[in-house]
Motif scaffolding. Structure first.
Motif, PDB file in Angstrom:
ATOM      1  N   ALA A   1       0.869  -1.187   0.000  1.00 22.23           N
ATOM      2  CA  ALA A   1       0.000   0.000   0.000  1.00 22.23           C
ATOM      3  C   ALA A   1       0.897   1.226   0.000  1.00 22.23           C
ATOM      4  CB  ALA A   1      -0.885   0.009   1.232  1.00 22.23           C
ATOM      5  N   TYR A   2       0.527   2.195  -0.788  1.00 21.36           N
ATOM      6  CA  TYR A   2       1.276   3.451  -0.860  1.00 21.36           C
ATOM      7  C   TYR A   2       0.348   4.603  -0.530  1.00 21.36           C
ATOM      8  CZ  TYR A   2       4.529   0.579  -3.564  1.00 21.36           C
ATOM      9  OH  TYR A   2       5.389  -0.403  -3.975  1.00 21.36           O
TER      10      TYR A   2
ATOM     11  N   ALA B   1       0.852  -0.170  -9.761  1.00 25.43           N
ATOM     12  CA  ALA B   1      -0.301  -0.277  -8.859  1.00 25.43           C
ATOM     13  C   ALA B   1      -1.464  -0.973  -9.552  1.00 25.43           C
ATOM     14  CB  ALA B   1      -0.729   1.107  -8.401  1.00 25.43           C
ATOM     15  N   ASP B   2      -2.317  -1.633  -8.753  1.00 23.51           N
ATOM     16  CA  ASP B   2      -3.512  -2.254  -9.305  1.00 23.51           C
ATOM     17  C   ASP B   2      -4.736  -1.381  -9.051  1.00 23.51           C
ATOM     18  OD1 ASP B   2      -2.260  -4.876 -10.000  1.00 23.51           O
ATOM     19  OD2 ASP B   2      -1.904  -4.914  -7.841  1.00 23.51           O
TER      20      ASP B   2
ATOM     21  N   GLN C   1      -3.694  -7.423  -4.121  1.00 24.04           N
ATOM     22  CA  GLN C   1      -3.252  -6.422  -5.094  1.00 24.04           C
ATOM     23  C   GLN C   1      -2.664  -5.192  -4.412  1.00 24.04           C
ATOM     24  OE1 GLN C   1      -6.680  -5.774  -7.697  1.00 24.04           O
ATOM     25  NE2 GLN C   1      -5.868  -7.279  -9.127  1.00 24.04           N
ATOM     26  N   ASN C   2      -1.837  -4.488  -5.173  1.00 28.33           N
ATOM     27  CA  ASN C   2      -1.227  -3.256  -4.658  1.00 28.33           C
ATOM     28  C   ASN C   2      -2.204  -2.091  -4.768  1.00 28.33           C
ATOM     29  OD1 ASN C   2       1.206  -4.614  -4.259  1.00 28.33           O
ATOM     30  ND2 ASN C   2       1.884  -4.185  -6.355  1.00 28.33           N
ATOM     31  N   ILE C   3      -2.214  -1.257  -3.739  1.00 31.85           N
ATOM     32  CA  ILE C   3      -3.169  -0.152  -3.693  1.00 31.85           C
ATOM     33  C   ILE C   3      -2.439   1.165  -3.424  1.00 31.85           C
ATOM     34  CG2 ILE C   3      -3.649  -0.654  -1.234  1.00 31.85           C
ATOM     35  CD1 ILE C   3      -6.545   0.297  -1.746  1.00 31.85           C
ATOM     36  N   VAL C   4      -2.897   2.213  -4.097  1.00 31.61           N
ATOM     37  CA  VAL C   4      -2.336   3.551  -3.874  1.00 31.61           C
ATOM     38  C   VAL C   4      -3.456   4.469  -3.396  1.00 31.61           C
ATOM     39  CG1 VAL C   4      -1.290   5.593  -4.932  1.00 31.61           C
ATOM     40  CG2 VAL C   4      -0.535   3.305  -5.641  1.00 31.61           C
ATOM     41  N   LEU C   5      -3.259   5.086  -2.241  1.00 36.93           N
ATOM     42  CA  LEU C   5      -4.191   6.118  -1.782  1.00 36.93           C
ATOM     43  C   LEU C   5      -3.567   7.469  -2.102  1.00 36.93           C
ATOM     44  CD1 LEU C   5      -6.644   7.251  -0.215  1.00 36.93           C
ATOM     45  CD2 LEU C   5      -5.276   7.031   1.883  1.00 36.93           C
ATOM     46  N   LEU C   6      -4.247   8.252  -2.931  1.00 37.59           N
ATOM     47  CA  LEU C   6      -3.756   9.591  -3.271  1.00 37.59           C
ATOM     48  C   LEU C   6      -4.257  10.581  -2.228  1.00 37.59           C
ATOM     49  CD1 LEU C   6      -4.638   9.601  -7.094  1.00 37.59           C
ATOM     50  CD2 LEU C   6      -2.440   9.032  -6.052  1.00 37.59           C
TER      51      LEU C   6
END
Lengths: 255, 255
Positions: A23-24, A45-46, A91-96
């Motif tokens: 997670a980013y 990222a997914d 899965q990889n997740i990105v929180l903006l």
């Protein structure tokens, strides 16, 4: 409300052997300030979660991703849904987030709890405070940064309001520059009115940075007195440099 | 010592009608953190000044520029030479600095005086403090940032040393995180020894970030006691988070 892309729904979990997906929490100030590291991470990222304002900034880079768009009424629920989905599918997740996540006032613990089932990384960016400091030509070393933000229900956080007002006036009277992130609950008009009530000089020069790093960005030098009756955008950073002399010098150099 | 490219020397002054050429003071942390705005500015720049470390980061982007490389013994003189040259030829100049110029401890006035004949802009970047905060998972909102730097002659600035030590121990004892930029004059060993002498617990966990954002980057969690006898790189950021519990949690997530 979330508009994820259905064509990604049937992709099977990735075959990565890593025990935890990644997670980013990624800071996004505006497209001119997007760095290569952020772009690389978005590429692998997914799933992407964020408000429309931040999604728009990176839109061209995430055409093939599943996107969850947060909205004011249920941003926490949407983040939870996205997180559950990422965990389920490994899965990889990105929180903006719309500023450096380590600078803005969301507690780090909130991110750590949200992503406890992931390997968590923070991705910094040039924050709006840095952009405002750059525009005003003031150093952040002798500057108090103040963030006004709503309480959990979107109302005025009276404790934070009191704390921030006290810190703000003390720091200014002690000779520090002050840079303030306004919000719907506490506009630059409110901030100026408060400072005037505390006997700060009406002619003190301030820089209003409206919608920084967006195409609508507007920078205006004005006085504290004038800003008390100027209806600025809710996303405005107000810079109050300490010395009028330094301020004058800088003023002539503003683009 | 400066290795400018002679093939640029005979180019006549640009025909721009702008009364003043432009000067940019640009923060550079490392190539992964270079943003599009910085790249655009480098593209239109004529002259680049900086230490070898920062020149190397953007080397592939400035092949056609005149480059002035600063060195420890005469970095101010080299900057002056470059500035005079830019003024004479009415050219745009970029000074690269190894951190956000509004965060690092060079007074803003120094840049304003150096570039008084230019239209000056600051270009922020993610600072090493933000990268260190991101790696340690601590918020900069309740953090004191401390920068050790040499005096004008490259020696130990005793006033700054005393001021920084006082600020550092006070902030830590008052419950703030502390992030410190070490230097040749004040290594992380020196800093740890001082904090131990002030009765900070030997088992306090610290994150040493050596050569951040470079290919040689090395992040290590250790104790304050152990770091007093660890010879770290001179370009090290030391993070001392307040709570051991938070620290432990974060530790397991470090890449």
């Amino acid at each position: 409300m979330n508009t994820w892309k259905m064509d990604r729904m049937d992709i099977s979990p990735t075959s990565q052997v890593e025990p935890k997906p990644r997670a980013y929490v990624m800071g996004i100030t505006g497209s001119p300030y997007l760095c290569d590291k952020a772009k690389e991470i978005l590429k692998v990222a997914d799933i992407i979660v964020g408000w429309q304002a931040s999604i728009s900034i990176v839109e061209s880079l995430i055409l093939d991703k599943m996107i969850f768009i947060q909205d004011p009424t249920q941003y926490r629920e949407i983040l939870k849904t996205a997180t559950r989905y990422a965990k389920l599918h490994n899965q990889n997740i990105v929180l903006l987030v719309l500023d450096d996540p380590l600078v803005y006032s969301v507690p780090v613990q909130y991110f750590q709890e949200t992503f406890e089932d992931f390997t968590l990384d923070f991705v910094p960016c040039s924050s709006r405070f840095q952009l405002a400091a750059a525009a005003a030509g003031v150093s952040l070393e002798n500057t108090l940064m103040v963030v006004f933000s709503p309480d959990k229900n979107g109302g005025i956080d009276l404790d934070l309001l009191e704390t921030n007002r006290t810190r703000m006036i003390q720091a200014f009277n002690q000779g520090s520059n002050v840079i303030i992130s306004s919000d719907i609950e506490q506009s630059t008009e409110d901030i100026a009115e408060f400072l005037l009530s505390q006997k700060v000089d009406r002619t003190t020069q301030v820089l209003l940075c409206e919608e920084l790093a967006t195409p609508a960005e507007k920078l205006s030098w004005t006085t504290l007195g004038a800003s008390a009756s100027y209806n600025s955008h809710w996303n405005t950073i107000m810079v109050i440099p300490q010395k009028a002399s330094q301020n004058e010098k800088v003023k002539s150099q503003i683009r």
